[in-house]
Scaffold this active site. Sequence first.
Site, PDB file in Angstrom:
ATOM      1  N   TYR A   1       0.843  -1.317  -0.179  1.00 51.65           N
ATOM      2  CA  TYR A   1       0.079  -0.103   0.191  1.00 51.65           C
ATOM      3  C   TYR A   1       0.895   1.228   0.196  1.00 51.65           C
ATOM      4  CZ  TYR A   1      -2.910   3.642   1.860  1.00 51.65           C
ATOM      5  OH  TYR A   1      -3.642   4.861   2.268  1.00 51.65           O
TER       6      TYR A   1
ATOM      7  N   TRP B   1      -3.892   8.179   9.825  1.00 56.22           N
ATOM      8  CA  TRP B   1      -5.056   7.501  10.771  1.00 56.22           C
ATOM      9  C   TRP B   1      -6.433   8.135  10.688  1.00 56.22           C
ATOM     10  CZ3 TRP B   1      -2.400   6.144  16.303  1.00 56.22           C
ATOM     11  CH2 TRP B   1      -1.309   5.456  16.150  1.00 56.22           C
TER      12      TRP B   1
END
Length: 288
Positions: A126, A151
């Site tokens: 990723y 996040w």
Amino acid sequence: MVVLVTGANGQLGQSIKFIANKYPTIQFIYTDYYEMDITNIESCANAFLKYKPQFCINTAAYTAVDKAESEPEKAHLINCIGSKNLAEVCKENDTILLHISTDFIFDGASKTPYLESDLPNPQSVYGQTKLEGEIAIQNTWEKHFIIRTSWVYSQFGANFMKTMLRLASERDSLSVVSDQIGTPTNAVDLAEALLTIIQSSITHHPSLATFGIYNFSNEGQCSWYDFAAAIFKQKELKMDLRPIPTSAYPTPASRPAYSVLDKTKIKNTFNIEVNEWKTSLVRGINLL
Ligand SMILES: NC(=O)c1ccc[n+]([C@@H]2O[C@H](COP(=O)([O-])OP(=O)(O)OC[C@H]3O[C@@H](n4cnc5c(N)ncnc54)[C@H](OP(=O)(O)O)[C@@H]3O)[C@@H](O)[C@H]2O)c1
């Protein structure tokens, strides 16, 4: 002023929709995978022909961090080729591209917040494909803002905050990793930062020196364990929460041990005030 949003059914896309009415001079065009598949350049070109956007916010991405380890071609196609396609159609149409990238392009070895100029060293498929997407944009079209964030959570989509709340309804105890340090980012705050950049660009016509990479997350830092504890505390939920090391929670993709982002550049350039992560968490939880 037309702002086209890709991947608009995702978490960030929905967060942009959520705040859009605060920007009455902007006409937002929301496209999803079916109308505008970023891996298909013709579909991108057709959407640009139809809507003639001055700005494009690319929220579309392959975001399944662990699954990417077993689907590297798909992750590359969406995160790299898709980003390149968008940069090409933006160039054709003189459209400013705002693209979202990630703290996972870093290896996490730093002990101080990452600057935009720090050397990337992704440790996962990723992260690698997101970095390739950044590079493809940089090599294709100079009028871009690449916003690295971390996040991300919100009232929309699937994310850590919502997972913790679901788990609280299913069990009494939970172990959460306490040795990965970063900063949660409320997607609504990120959406506001993107719109501030657009508004500033409408007023000031950015010089080529203004384009480039910017970090954005909320302020402060915590571990996933701290983040979970704050979620349960805010909802007054009883949970026997235990800190564990990353080694006790193996995942297919490895994640940076430290990925706090330095926000000085975005704050100074666009006069953006960044909320503390705990303040934004309260705001996010109250919107559920
Ligand atoms: N979430 C995080 O913690 C985090 C952290 C750092 C950076 N970021 C970055 O922030 C951005 C927004 O993330 P997010 O949390 O909003 O992600 P998300 O909820 O997964 O949304 C991404 C959207 O892109 C769509 N999409 C996938 N392939 C597409 C394609 N070929 N063409 C058009 N749309 C496509 C997805 O549709 P389907 O669902 O139908 O596939 C989904 O609606 C991404 O660039 C991500 O890498 C996220």
